[in-house]
Design a protein around this motif. Sequence first.
Motif, mmCIF file in Angstrom:
data_model
loop_
_atom_site.group_PDB
_atom_site.id
_atom_site.type_symbol
_atom_site.label_atom_id
_atom_site.label_comp_id
_atom_site.label_asym_id
_atom_site.label_seq_id
_atom_site.Cartn_x
_atom_site.Cartn_y
_atom_site.Cartn_z
ATOM 1 N N CYS B 189 -27.184 15.111 21.182
ATOM 2 C CA CYS B 189 -27.258 16.019 20.052
ATOM 3 C C CYS B 189 -26.503 15.437 18.855
ATOM 4 N N ALA B 190 -25.250 15.072 19.102
ATOM 5 C CA ALA B 190 -24.390 14.616 18.011
ATOM 6 C C ALA B 190 -24.909 13.320 17.397
ATOM 7 N N THR B 191 -25.190 12.335 18.253
ATOM 8 C CA THR B 191 -25.638 11.049 17.734
ATOM 9 C C THR B 191 -27.019 11.167 17.087
ATOM 10 N N GLY B 192 -27.924 11.883 17.767
ATOM 11 C CA GLY B 192 -29.275 12.034 17.246
ATOM 12 C C GLY B 192 -29.275 12.645 15.856
ATOM 13 N N PHE B 193 -28.566 13.747 15.695
ATOM 14 C CA PHE B 193 -28.556 14.413 14.379
ATOM 15 C C PHE B 193 -27.872 13.551 13.321
ATOM 16 N N ALA B 194 -26.770 12.893 13.698
ATOM 17 C CA ALA B 194 -26.060 12.092 12.701
ATOM 18 C C ALA B 194 -26.939 10.948 12.206
ATOM 19 N N VAL B 195 -27.564 10.237 13.140
ATOM 20 C CA VAL B 195 -28.389 9.087 12.743
ATOM 21 C C VAL B 195 -29.615 9.557 11.969
ATOM 22 N N ALA B 196 -30.258 10.611 12.470
ATOM 23 C CA ALA B 196 -31.446 11.122 11.783
ATOM 24 C C ALA B 196 -31.109 11.523 10.349
ATOM 25 N N GLY B 197 -29.975 12.181 10.182
ATOM 26 C CA GLY B 197 -29.574 12.649 8.853
ATOM 27 C C GLY B 197 -29.345 11.496 7.893
ATOM 28 N N VAL B 198 -28.687 10.454 8.376
ATOM 29 C CA VAL B 198 -28.408 9.305 7.505
ATOM 30 C C VAL B 198 -29.717 8.677 7.030
ATOM 31 N N HIS B 199 -30.670 8.515 7.959
ATOM 32 C CA HIS B 199 -31.934 7.903 7.550
ATOM 33 C C HIS B 199 -32.748 8.851 6.671
ATOM 34 N N ALA B 200 -32.641 10.142 6.938
ATOM 35 C CA ALA B 200 -33.339 11.117 6.092
ATOM 36 C C ALA B 200 -32.870 10.996 4.644
ATOM 37 N N PHE B 201 -31.572 10.731 4.501
ATOM 38 C CA PHE B 201 -30.990 10.583 3.173
ATOM 39 C C PHE B 201 -31.667 9.443 2.402
ATOM 40 N N TYR B 202 -31.904 8.326 3.096
ATOM 41 C CA TYR B 202 -32.517 7.190 2.407
ATOM 42 C C TYR B 202 -34.010 7.398 2.182
ATOM 43 N N VAL B 203 -34.658 8.162 3.074
ATOM 44 C CA VAL B 203 -36.061 8.500 2.820
ATOM 45 C C VAL B 203 -36.133 9.332 1.544
ATOM 46 N N LEU B 204 -35.196 10.278 1.441
ATOM 47 C CA LEU B 204 -35.167 11.158 0.280
ATOM 48 C C LEU B 204 -34.923 10.361 -0.991
ATOM 49 N N LYS B 205 -34.067 9.354 -0.894
ATOM 50 C CA LYS B 205 -33.780 8.538 -2.078
ATOM 51 C C LYS B 205 -34.849 7.482 -2.329
ATOM 52 N N ASN B 206 -35.875 7.494 -1.450
ATOM 53 C CA ASN B 206 -37.002 6.590 -1.600
ATOM 54 C C ASN B 206 -36.616 5.116 -1.522
ATOM 55 N N LYS B 207 -35.620 4.825 -0.683
ATOM 56 C CA LYS B 207 -35.228 3.424 -0.492
ATOM 57 C C LYS B 207 -35.769 2.943 0.848
ATOM 58 N N ASN B 208 -36.457 1.824 0.867
ATOM 59 C CA ASN B 208 -37.032 1.292 2.105
ATOM 60 C C ASN B 208 -37.624 2.413 2.935
ATOM 61 N N ARG B 209 -38.529 3.142 2.303
ATOM 62 C CA ARG B 209 -39.001 4.395 2.852
ATOM 63 C C ARG B 209 -39.602 4.281 4.248
ATOM 64 N N VAL B 210 -40.454 3.280 4.437
ATOM 65 C CA VAL B 210 -41.133 3.147 5.734
ATOM 66 C C VAL B 210 -40.105 2.884 6.833
ATOM 67 N N PHE B 211 -39.191 1.967 6.536
ATOM 68 C CA PHE B 211 -38.132 1.602 7.483
ATOM 69 C C PHE B 211 -37.321 2.832 7.888
ATOM 70 N N HIS B 212 -36.813 3.537 6.876
ATOM 71 C CA HIS B 212 -35.945 4.678 7.185
ATOM 72 C C HIS B 212 -36.720 5.840 7.795
ATOM 73 N N PHE B 213 -37.991 5.962 7.438
ATOM 74 C CA PHE B 213 -38.749 7.078 8.009
ATOM 75 C C PHE B 213 -38.987 6.851 9.505
ATOM 76 N N LYS B 214 -39.309 5.611 9.862
ATOM 77 C CA LYS B 214 -39.469 5.300 11.285
ATOM 78 C C LYS B 214 -38.157 5.597 12.035
ATOM 79 N N ALA B 215 -37.044 5.172 11.421
ATOM 80 C CA ALA B 215 -35.734 5.391 12.044
ATOM 81 C C ALA B 215 -35.465 6.884 12.198
ATOM 82 N N PHE B 216 -35.791 7.625 11.149
ATOM 83 C CA PHE B 216 -35.571 9.070 11.160
ATOM 84 C C PHE B 216 -36.344 9.731 12.302
ATOM 85 N N ARG B 217 -37.608 9.312 12.461
ATOM 86 C CA ARG B 217 -38.442 9.940 13.497
ATOM 87 C C ARG B 217 -37.892 9.665 14.900
#
Lengths: 334, 449
Positions: B189-217
Motif C-alpha cells: 500500500c505505502a510503496t505503491g501509492f508513493a511511487v504512483a503519486g510521484v509518477h502521476a506528478f510528472y504525467v501531470l507536468k507533461n514531462k516524459n509522459r509515456v515513461f511516467h504514465f507506464k510507471a504510474f500504471r
Amino acid sequence: MIYVVIGFLWLSICLYLIFGGSDFGAGIIELMTNKKDRAKIQGVMYESMAPVWEANHMWLIIAIVIMFVGFPVVYSTLSISLHIPFVLMLVGIIARGTAFTFLHYDAVEDRWQKLYTQIFYFSSLLTPFFLGVIAASTISHKLIAEEAPFPDKYIFSWLNWFGVSVGLFTISICAYLASIFALRETRNDHELAILVRKAKKVMVYVVISGALVFLNAYLEKIPLFTLVFSGAIGIVAILLATVALGVIFYCIKRRMLLPVRFLAGFQVVMILVAATYTNNTNIVFLSNGNHLSLLEHMAAPKTIEVLGWALVLGSIFILPFLFYLLYSFTKRSK
Amino acid sequence: MDDFLAARAQMALSLGFHIIFACVGMVMPFLMAFSHWKYLKTKDPVYKGLTKAWSKGVAILFATGAVSGTMLSFELGLLWPEFMKHAGPIFGMPFSLEGTAFFIEAIALGFFLYGWEKFNKWFHWFCGFLVGLSGLASGILVVAANSWMNSPSGFDYINGEYLNIDPIKALFNDAWLPQAFHMTVAAFCATGFAVAGVHAFYVLKNKNRVFHFKAFRIAAGFALIGAFGAPISGDIAAKSVAVRQPIKLAAMEAHFETEKGAAFVLGGIPDVEKEEVTHAIKVPKVLSFLAFNDFDAEVRGLKEFPKDEWPPVAVTHYAFQVMIFFGMVMMAIGAIYLYAHFFKKDWLTKRWFLRLFIVAIPFGYIALEAGWTVTEVGRQPWIIYGIMRTADAVTPMPGIQYSFYFFTAIFVSLALVILFLLKRQIKMVPKLYDPTDPLFEAKEKGGVA
C-alpha cells in the motif's frame, strides 16, 4: 552442535575481516593516494568492490545474530560496557554505506560527489579502528561487569593505548588487503606499479602498528605475547603468514595476481588463528579476573541446535550463490 | 530527558526510519521485476529504461535499509541489554533466518544491477524477482520477532526464569501470521501509492509522459493489493489482538468499560483521569462485531485491568484512528482507480485523477507509521507482553539522551539526503532512462550499464 555455531561465529568474523575489511581498505587506499593518481585508483577500486560490497557487510550481521541468539550473556555484557565504541563503529558503517551508495548511484555528477567522497574516506577509517578497539578490549582485562563509576566502566574499559594500537593495526590490515586484492583489477603496468608501491607502504604500516600492539600490550601488562606464542599453533601460524608474504612478492613479480589474493586472505586467517587459538572459547576477559566463555554462557541447547541448523542450511543456500557472484565479477574484463 | 524515555525515543525513531526503507525494499523490486518482464515480453525500450530507473532507486533505498537494519541489530543490545539477554535465545530464530534471506537479497541485487547483458536474460530477470522475494521473506521473518513480543511463546516463565526454551514454537507464535499479513499488505500500500503519486506528478507536468504514465500504471496496480488487502488483513489482525491482548484493543478504541454489544468509537478525546472518552462518534455494537464476529459479544474495557498496566491510551487511540482514516481513503482511491480502469479509461489521464494520486503520496506511509505506533505503544508498559516490563530492560548506561540527539541528527540528515538523491534520479530521467527522449544518451555512468 555448539562447535558448529562457534565455528560459524569465527568464520563470519574472519570473512568480515577479509571481505568487509578489504572494502574499508579500498577507501583508505584511495585516501592515501595523491591527487594525480586518485582518479585511476578510484576506478580500479570501484571495479573490484561495487557488485559485491553489500554482500561483504552481511558477515557482520551474521556474527551479531549468532552472538545474541547463541551467547546472549556475552552479547549483553559487551553491549553495556562497549556502548560508546559500538555506536562510533556504527556511525562509520552508516556513513560509509550510504556515502558509497550515493557516490555511485547518484544520477548527477557535481560538487556533491566531493562531499560523499570525504565522508566515505573518513568513515572508512572509523569502523575498522573501532572494530580493533572492541576486539582489543575483550582481551585486555579492563571490562567491568559490576557497577562502577562512569569513566571506568564506559570509557577506560576500551580507551587505552593497547586498544588504539590494535585499532591502527586493523586499519593497516584493511588497507593491505585492499591494495593486494585490487592488483588484479589494474588495467596497465602503470596502475599496477602504483598499487604495488601502495601495498609495500601499507606493509610497513602493518609491521609498525603490529609492533606497537605488542609494545603496548607489554606496557599495559596484557599477556598478548604468551597468548600468541605459547603454543605451536601460534608460532606456526605466524611463520606461515610471514612465508606467505615472500610468496606474494614472488607472485607479483611473475604477474600471478589471482593466487596473491588467496595468499593475503590466508595471512589474515593465520593472524586471527594466532590471536584466538589459546583462549579458545573464552572470548571476553573481565577486570575482576573472570572470563566469559562461549561454552559456559551458551543459550539453551534447543536454541543452539536450531541455530546451528539454520546456519548450515543458510550457507547451503548462500555460499554457491555468493561464490558465483564473486566469480562472475572478478573475471578479468575483456 | 530521562534515560529510559531517551532509549525509547531512540528505538522508536530508528524503527520508524527503518520501516520505511524495509517496506520499499519489500515491494519496489517487484515493481522493477514487473517492468523488466514487460520489457522482455514487448521489447519496448521504455520499460527497460523504467526498470533501470527503478533499480537505481532500489539500490539507494536498499543500502539505506541495510545500514539502518545493521544499526538496529546493535541497538537492540545497546539500548535493551536485559531484554536481549533473555529474549535473544528464544526469539532469535527469525533473525538468523532473516540473515539468510537478506544475504540472498544482497547477492541477487548485485547480480541484477551489474548483470545487464552479462547473463542469460531470464536468469537476470529472476535475480531481480529474487530481490523482491527475499526482501519479502526478511520482512515477514522480522515481524515474527516483533509478534513474539506481543504474543510470547516457546518457553515457560517460572520464578523469573525462562525455561524449556523452544525457538521453533516461538517463531510460530499466535500473532505472527496476522501481523505479517497486515504488514506485507501495508508495505504494498505505502510503496505503491508513493511511487504512483510521484509518477502521476510528472504525467501531470507533461514531462516524459509515456515513461511516467507506464510507471504510474504499474505502481498503481501494486497499490491496489494494499488498498484492498489492508482492511481485510487489518480485520484479521484486530480479531487476533482482541483475543491475545484485550487491553491493547481497549486502548486502541479508548474503550474504558467492559460491555456487551460495545460501540465502535470514531475520533474523540480520551481522558485517562476521568476514564472516559468525549466528543466521539459511537457506532453501536460494531466493536463487538469487529472483534468477535458477534454484535452482542462482550469486549473488556480498560477499567478491568490495573492502571499500571495500561498503555498510553491517547497515543494508541489517535494512532489507530489515523491508520483507519487513511486506510479508508486509500481504499476509496483504489476503488476509483479500478472503476476507471474497467469503465472510464479516459479518467486515467484527467487532471483531477492524477492530482488524487499526488495528494495520496504520503498516505500509505502515514498509515504505516500509525499502525506501527499502535502495535508498539499499545504493548507498553511491556517489552515482552505480560513477562518483562520495558523499564526493566533498558541499559544501565547513563546519558542515553545524547545518543538520542546524535541519532536523531543522523536520521534527519540521511532522510534529507535521500530525498535529494531521489529527486536527482527523477530529474535525470530524460537523459538516462527514457529512450524516447531527445536528450537521451545511451552512455551511462557508474558501471550500471
